[in-house]
Design an enzyme around this catalytic site. Structure first.
Site, short mmCIF file in Angstrom:
data_model
loop_
_atom_site.label_atom_id
_atom_site.label_comp_id
_atom_site.label_asym_id
_atom_site.label_seq_id
_atom_site.Cartn_x
_atom_site.Cartn_y
_atom_site.Cartn_z
N TYR A 157 -13.95 -3.77 8.63
CA TYR A 157 -13.60 -3.17 9.96
C TYR A 157 -14.50 -1.81 9.92
CZ TYR A 157 -9.71 -6.29 9.61
OH TYR A 157 -8.69 -7.38 9.58
N ASP A 193 4.86 -15.54 13.04
CA ASP A 193 3.77 -14.76 11.95
C ASP A 193 4.93 -13.55 11.40
OD1 ASP A 193 2.19 -13.11 10.86
OD2 ASP A 193 0.51 -13.40 12.51
N LYS A 243 1.38 -10.16 2.79
CA LYS A 243 1.35 -8.62 2.69
C LYS A 243 2.52 -8.27 1.69
CE LYS A 243 -1.00 -7.30 6.73
NZ LYS A 243 -2.15 -6.65 6.34
N TYR A 268 -2.03 -10.43 17.07
CA TYR A 268 -3.25 -10.18 15.99
C TYR A 268 -2.66 -11.38 15.06
CZ TYR A 268 -5.98 -9.56 12.08
OH TYR A 268 -6.60 -9.63 10.61
#
Length: 412
Positions: free
Chosen positions: A10, A232, A261, A138
């Site tokens: 990024y 998600d 995560k 996202y």
């Protein structure tokens, strides 16, 4: 050695400042080579839910490393993956009993989408090749995942011509929007394999929140149109929103859920895509073609599974959800003053997530530098300054983070 050959995530490498060199971590602190110490407000992209270097996770992984760091799941299994699978299926709601492992959140979404497509193919149903997702979503950086992200304001606009054409609409926050979603599903249901949504928090596209009843509405409409529902929970799972999984607040059980995560407590890459028995059973057949032909090399690796089991131990033995409740109350109190500051559009808090949304597009590079100067690691993106600290953060350390946010935002 400067690391100047690294291609960083990024980042526009021509203009990006030199990254800071971290040498060690402990608790909620990142120590830099130059001697500075930063209180981490992001838990390393929301992974280190128990803080860094928790001794129970570290010791468990060390023991696993000594006996078997890796073995392929192709034809072999091992105790850590069997144990983790049993524990995850007991924690998740309803008949989410079939766990497929991978190494990253994006890939877990790809697998979930692949499962949904093949669910229909295996039943002889043709034409259900698209997905419905939502603006401000996202779901990851791989190709299928990119296709269900926000196509206009998301970070993958450059790939629009190369991505699969999905149906992307507004989340139904109002009765009129719910009716509009129903009409969209009436038109497209025969083309759709599933609806995919981030429950309660659309994270990486702007930290947008929605109420549990919004998620419940999406679930009802998906069921009404005979569509699979994929949740998600990569950012929201494992206590972040105040319950172990965000979907529990809406009383919703998906057909497929994706996890990553915080799954290993921020220790080792691991992800899981968990399906209901009903989805799984459509893959059972005498035909090899009906099998799920997917197999990441390190899927279900013993080190990752050992770390995840240790992380779940901590959720069982330490008061994580109580800590989340305390963090939420403190964030509400200590970020409240930001609401009256010039240039602030909104302040919102859910669980261990605090967000200050700014008007316009700030100079992100300067904001990030200012936070380092304040002795904290806070990484604004888009037009939001947010905190998602470790769930074990002490009140004094959290106050350092919120005070830094107030000073930096107030000085814009």
């Amino acid at each position: 050695m400067t690391g100047d050959r690294l291609w960083l995530p990024y980042s526009q490498m021509q203009t990006a400042p030199s990254p800071l060199l971290a040498t060690r971590t402990e608790g909620v602190r990142i120590y830099l080579k130059d001697g500075r110490c930063l209180i981490d407000g992001t838990a390393s992209w929301w992974t280190a839910c128990h803080g860094y270097n928790h001794p129970h996770i570290r010791d468990t992984v060390s023991r696993q490393l000594e006996t078997m760091p890796h073995v392929m799941l192709g034809g072999l299994v091992h105790d850590p993956v069997i144990t983790l699978t049993e524990r995850l299926t007991k924690l998740l709601p309803g008949p989410l009993n079939r766990v497929f492992y991978s190494e990253s959140g994006s890939v877990s979404v790809e697998i979930g989408m692949k499962m949904a497509l093949q669910y229909w193919i295996n039943q002889g149903v043709s034409g259900r090749t698209r997905f419905l997702s939502f603006r401000d979503a996202y779901h990851g950086d791989t190709f299928a995942a990119m296709s269900v992200c926000d196509p206009e304001d998301g970070m993958h606009r450059l790939f629009s011509g190369a991505l699969a054409d999905q149906v992307i609409v507004d989340l139904p926050r109002t009765p009129d929007e719910a009716a509009a979603l129903g009409r969209t599903l009436d038109r497209h249901a025969g083309q759709l394999a599933a609806v995919i949504v981030e429950p309660l928090v659309q994270a990486a596209a702007g930290m947008k929140f929605h109420a549990p009843h919004v998620l419940a509405t999406v679930a009802v409409l998906a069921r009404r149109h005979d569509l699979l529902l994929i949740l998600d929970e990569i950012a929201t799972g494992f206590g972040r929103t105040g319950t172990m999984f965000a979907c529990k607040q809406a009383g919703v059980t998906p057909d497929i859920v994706t996890l990553s995560k915080a799954l290993t407590g921020g220790t080792i890459p691991l992800a899981a895509t968990v399906a209901t028995d009903a989805v799984y059973e459509t893959f059972l057949s005498d035909s090899p073609e009906h099998a799920l032909m997917h197999g990441p090399t390190y899927c279900g690796n013993p080190l990752g599974c050992a770390a995840a089991n240790a992380s779940l131990d901590l959720f069982e033995t330490e008061p994580r959800l109580v800590q989340v409740s305390a963090i939420e109350a403190q964030l509400r109190h200590e970020l409240a003053d930001c609401a009256g500051m010039p240039g602030v559009a909104d302040v919102r808090v859910m669980g261990a997530i605090g967000v200050v949304e700014l008007k316009g597009r700030p100079d992100l590079g300067r904001l990030r530098e200012r936070f380092v100067e304040e002795g904290v690691w806070v990484r604004p993106f888009g037009n939001v300054v947010y905190l998602m600290p470790a769930l074990v953060i002490e009140p004094d350390d959290l106050s350092v983070l919120t005070a830094a946010v107030r000073r930096v935002v107030g000085a814009r």
